[in-house]
Structure formats: structure tokens, C-alpha cells
Design an enzyme around this catalytic site. Structure first.
Site, PDB file in Angstrom:
ATOM      1  N   VAL A 113       0.834  -1.206   0.000  1.00  0.00           N
ATOM      2  CA  VAL A 113       0.000   0.000   0.000  1.00  0.00           C
ATOM      3  C   VAL A 113       0.866   1.253   0.000  1.00  0.00           C
ATOM      4  CG1 VAL A 113      -1.679   1.337   1.329  1.00  0.00           C
ATOM      5  CG2 VAL A 113      -1.938  -1.138   1.124  1.00  0.00           C
ATOM      6  N   ARG A 168      -6.228  -3.408  -5.115  1.00  0.00           N
ATOM      7  CA  ARG A 168      -6.101  -4.868  -5.234  1.00  0.00           C
ATOM      8  C   ARG A 168      -4.689  -5.180  -5.681  1.00  0.00           C
ATOM      9  NH1 ARG A 168     -10.412  -5.514  -9.686  1.00  0.00           N
ATOM     10  NH2 ARG A 168      -9.567  -3.427 -10.034  1.00  0.00           N
ATOM     11  N   PHE A 201     -16.740 -10.866  -8.224  1.00  0.00           N
ATOM     12  CA  PHE A 201     -16.574 -11.598  -6.950  1.00  0.00           C
ATOM     13  C   PHE A 201     -17.642 -12.673  -6.767  1.00  0.00           C
ATOM     14  CE2 PHE A 201     -13.014  -9.542  -4.722  1.00  0.00           C
ATOM     15  CZ  PHE A 201     -12.690  -8.669  -5.761  1.00  0.00           C
ATOM     16  N   LYS A 261     -16.967 -15.729  -8.433  1.00  0.00           N
ATOM     17  CA  LYS A 261     -16.309 -16.908  -9.005  1.00  0.00           C
ATOM     18  C   LYS A 261     -15.961 -17.876  -7.868  1.00  0.00           C
ATOM     19  CE  LYS A 261     -13.031 -14.784 -11.869  1.00  0.00           C
ATOM     20  NZ  LYS A 261     -13.174 -13.486 -11.487  1.00  0.00           N
ATOM     21  N   GLY A 304      -7.914 -15.688  -0.302  1.00  0.00           N
ATOM     22  CA  GLY A 304      -6.655 -15.588   0.454  1.00  0.00           C
ATOM     23  C   GLY A 304      -6.210 -14.136   0.447  1.00  0.00           C
ATOM     24  N   CYS A 335      -5.592  -9.311   3.028  1.00  0.00           N
ATOM     25  CA  CYS A 335      -6.672  -8.420   3.466  1.00  0.00           C
ATOM     26  C   CYS A 335      -7.956  -9.124   3.886  1.00  0.00           C
ATOM     27  CB  CYS A 335      -6.965  -7.399   2.365  1.00  0.00           C
ATOM     28  SG  CYS A 335      -5.551  -6.362   2.048  1.00  0.00           S
ATOM     29  N   ARG A 368       0.411 -14.967   0.828  1.00  0.00           N
ATOM     30  CA  ARG A 368      -0.162 -14.855   2.187  1.00  0.00           C
ATOM     31  C   ARG A 368      -1.585 -15.394   2.224  1.00  0.00           C
ATOM     32  NH1 ARG A 368       1.360  -8.685   3.490  1.00  0.00           N
ATOM     33  NH2 ARG A 368       1.011  -8.561   1.234  1.00  0.00           N
TER      34      ARG A 368
END
Ligand code: UDX
Length: 438
Positions: A11, A157, A255, A257, A263, A266, A333
Site C-alpha cells: 500500500v 487490489r 466476486f 467466481k 486468500g 486483506c 499470504r
């Protein structure tokens, strides 16, 4: 404007680079000397498409500095953006110690007015905590220095962070006076000019918007994963369900799928933080808890699917294609594949891993495991495999040569956790194919 960004992770670095691109003088600051040295050499400590081109530009080089010297960067800037990490504590709450430490450092350094912007994802109420901490320190220094705290959460993202910063759906700004508001109007002048929706609100509301947005997106994913699990039991096709749902403007196609679960650094963290926050406030949020539970269960379902496709796991060779938590990043992550690899490995399978970008991070993360091998070539990773599992929907996988693949595998067996392929396409090459929700 002169801007100091504290924290050069995904970020902070994107924020600093983009504000420099917008014509500000930016000093990116981090206490990690290794990271700063890499940046000073014109290299990148993270992978993010487009960022290298920007920091290599000569105009930007004049406007962008990297340093570990927070005193220098704070004194040189009127606006200070805190973008340090806020990881999860054991109990799911947000660890804001780094944010508080930076705020205290700033309080001990400043000698004139500063606007201190919190860009890190922090629970509602954190702005007030920082405000009080800074006030106390300034008072103890027996000086009169004015400052403002503000919240400006990011919605970046990984893999499209530059694009998301330069073309945001909206900018959210939490302030408690017009002086701060006017400064934001300066640093975001271009966005005002091009009519980007800009929400001015109080600090707690801005902090909550970030959590609510991420938790909602995560709940959409857990929702479609639940529908997908049911589709498998009633001969329905989740891809068609998802497409038809998405055509409803109130739902939208994004969003929806299905896969092995979300994962990244965030969604898992922010959903747990929101749940913990609700519990602490006296309202444990049920939908958010279910979103978390469904997501964790989705990994078990992925493991079971693999196990069922090879009968018994012991001494079988399982190829994992894709360990990044999503395409376009080297970040692993909270990636579902990492957790499932550990489960497969503990059942005695031999694991072969390939990922176009995340192999280095994967090797580091799994170096404690035996019987696991890493490959720089996709087909080598599939050699003598009893089951090929697609975890990440990399574009590279979409053009896979099935006839070549058939020659190298031991058993022609594919588990496609992202529905990258159609059943017909794979079966015509003589593979047994399992997707999700179909
Ligand atoms: C997310 C938010 O999108 C972003 O706004 C916020 O600032 C940070 O968190 P990011 O975590 O980088 O961004 O990735 P995102 O593209 O949101 O994907 C998150 C996870 O959801 C990935 O593991 C991805 O595979 C998964 N996902 C996404 C699905 O399983 N299905 C989908 O339809 C979309």
C-alpha cells in the site's frame, strides 16, 4: 504538496509512487533498511505491475525519495501518510502497534502543523486513539503544535494497485475539520476535476467503510462457494448460476467466481478483525462469522476433492499449479494452496509445485517440508503426476498443451479449483476432470 509516506509495503509504495506521479514531492520511509536500499537502487522489494516503469521515470526520480530517516521525512512534509502493516492478533483483532508507534514517533518530531493521514486498515476508533496519543506527547514536550488526524483508506487490489489508485471507484476521506478537508482537496485535486466520487465523512465512518467493503466482497465469495458446493450435489452448473445472478444489476458479476476460498493479506485479516470488533462492541456479526467459516471450510473441501480423485494420498504425486493467492502477484499470504499443500504432505503425498511468479515465496514458506519439489517449468512439475491441481487461474495455464501434458503425467487426472477449463476440452484429451460446482 510535500508528502511523507511511512511504510513501503504494497500500500505505502503504491501510494507514494502514485502521489509522486500526480506531481507531489514524496518521501517514502521505512524502518526496513533492506527494503529502502533495494528501492534506492531502483529495484522493487515487491512485485506490482506498472510500479517499476513509474519509479524508473526521470521526472518521478526527482520527486520521489526513499529513506529510513523518519525525522527527515516528517520535517520535510506537511502531509504524513501512515501506511504500515496492521496484521491480525491471535484472537483475530487488529494489531495496531505499528501504527501507534509511528504516530508517537511523529509526535516527538513535529515542530509545526501536520496533517497525519491513516491509510493503514484500522478499526473504527483508531483515529481517536492516535489523536490522544499525539496530543499527550506534544503536551509532555511542553510545546504548542497543531496537527490533524484523518482517515483515507485504500481499496487497492494486488496486481492492479496502480490502476486502482489512478482510477478509483471512489475516494473515502474521514476528517474532523475544514482545514484537513481543504488539504485533501489539494492532494486529490485531479480527482475532483474528473468527478471521481469523493466521500467526506467523520473518521470512524471512513475506517468502517474499509472493513465493510472488504467484508462484503469476502461474503460474496463465500456465498458463491456455498452455492457451488450445493450445485455439485444437484447437477447444477455454478458458472451459469453465477453468470445469471451477475446479470442482475443489484448483484453484479464481480466476486462471484467459486474457488478454494479467498486468500491474501486483506480479506482473511479484515473479516476476522470485523468479527472481533463486533464481539467487543457487543454485537457479534453472524454473516461475517459465517463468511470466515465457509472460507476456512472451502480449503478442506479442496483437500477432500484431491484426496477423492487419487483414492489414497500416500506415495501419490500431486502437482500444484499456482500458489499465489490470485493471478498477477507473487504474494502467497493466506493462499489456500499453501494450507492444502501442508495437508497433502502430512498424508504422505509427494508434492510438485509450479507458479509463474510466487515460487520464491513458496519455497521460503514451505522449506520445512520434505517430499516437496519446486519447478520453473509447468510441464516438468506435471511429470509422473497422479493428479494435477489448478489453484490459481494464471493466464499461462489457460493455454496449456493437454496433449503434451498427457505424455508426461502418470495418471491423466485434473482437479480444476478455478473452473479454468471446460469438461469437454479436458476430457477430449483423455483426462479425468473435476471442477468446482459443476
Ligand atoms: C482485496 C480488495 O479487493 C481490495 O479492494 C482491498 O483494498 C484489499 O483486499 P486483494 O486481496 O488484493 O484485494 O485481492 P482480490 O482481487 O480482492 O482477491 C482476494 C481473494 O478473493 C483472492 O484469493 C481471490 O482468488 C479471491 N476471489 C476473488 C475469489 O475466490 N473469487 C472471486 O470471484 C474474486
Amino acid at each position: 504538496m510535500n508528502i511523507s509516506v511511512i511504510g513501503t509495503g504494497y500500500v505505502g509504495l503504491v501510494t507514494g509512487v502514485c502521489f509522486a506521479l500526480l506531481g507531489n514531492k514524496v518521501i517514502c520511509t521505512d524502518n526496513d533498511e533492506r527494503k529502502i536500499n533495494i528501492l534506492k537502487e531502483g529495484k522493487l522489494p515487491i512485485y506490482e505491475p506498472g510500479i517499476y516503469e513509474i519509479i524508473s521515470d526521470n521526472y518521478i526520480k526527482k520527486n520521489l525519495e526513499f529513506t529510513t530517516d523518519i525525522k527527515y521525512s516528517v520535517k520535510s512534509s506537511e502531509i504524513i501518510i501512515i501506511a504500515v502493516g496492521t496484521p491480525s492478533n491471535e484472537n483475530g483483532s487488529t494489531d495496531i502497534t505499528s501504527v501507534i508507534k509511528v504516530a508517537k514517533d511523529i509526535a516527538n518530531i513535529i515542530e509545526e502543523y501536520k496533517l497525519i493521514i491513516i491509510k493503514s486498515t484500522v478499526p473504527p476508533g483508531t483515529g481517536k486513539i492516535l489523536n490522544d496519543e499525539i496530543k499527550d506527547i506534544i503536551k509532555s514536550r511542553k510545546v504548542e503544535i497543531d496537527f490533524d488526524i484523518a482517515s483515507n483508506p485504500e481499496f487497492l487490489r494486488e496486481g492492479s494497485a496502480i490502476k486502482d489508485f489512478l482510477n478509483p471507484d471512489r475516494i473515502v476521506i474521514g476528517v474532523n475539520n475544514t482545514r484537513s478537508q481543504d488539504l485533501f482537496k489539494k492532494i486529490y485535486a485531479l480527482y475532483f476535476k474528473f468527478d471521481t466520487p469523493i466521500i467526506f465523512t467523520n473518521i470512524e465512518t471512513a475506517e468502517m467503510i474499509k472493513y465493510a467493503s472488504n467484508a462484503f466482497l469476502a461474503s460474496k465469495i463465500s456465498f458463491i462457494n456455498e452455492i457451488s458446493n450445493m450445485c455439485e450435489l444437484c447437477n447444477a452448473d455454478v458458472s451459469i448460476v453465477s453468470k445469471a445472478m451477475g446479470l442482475d444489476k443489484r448483484i453484479g458479476p464481480e466476486f462471484l467466481k467459486p474457488g478454494p476460498g479467498y486468500g491474501g493479506s486483506c480479506f482473511p485479516k479484515d473479516t476476522k478483525a470485523l468479527f472481533h470488533m463486533g464481539k467487543t462492541l457487543g454485537y457479534p456479526p453472524i454473516i461475517i462469522k459465517s463468511t470466515i467459516d465457509v472460507n476456512e471450510n472451502q480449503r478442506i473441501i479442496a483437500f477432500q476433492k484431491i484426496k477423492n480423485s487419487v483414492d489414497k494420498l500416500k506415495d501419490k504425486t500431486i502437482t500444484i499449479l499456482g500458489t499465489a493467492f490470485k493471478p498477477g502477484t507473487d504474494d502467497i499470504r493466506e493462499s489456500p494452496s499453501i494450507q492444502v499443500i501442508k495437508m497433502l504432505n502430512s498424508e504422505g503425498s509427494q508434492i510438485k509445485v509450479y507458479d509463474p511468479l510466487a515460487l520464491k515465496n513458496t519455497t521460503k514458506e514451505l522449506n520445512c517440508l520434505e517430499n516437496i519439489y519446486y519447478f520453473k517449468d509447468l510441464y516438468d512439475a506435471c511429470s509422473l503426476s497422479d493428479c494435477i491441481v489448478f489453484f490459481t487461474e494464471w493466464d499461462e495455464f489457460k493455454n496449456i498443451d493437454f496433449s503434451k501434458l498427457k505424455l508426461v503425467v502418470k495418471t491423466p487426472n485434473i482437479v480444476d479449483l478455478r473452473n479454468i477449463f471446460s469438461l469437454e476440452e479436458v476430457e477430449k484429451h483423455g483426462f479425468i476432470y473435476k471442477g468446482v460446482g459443476r
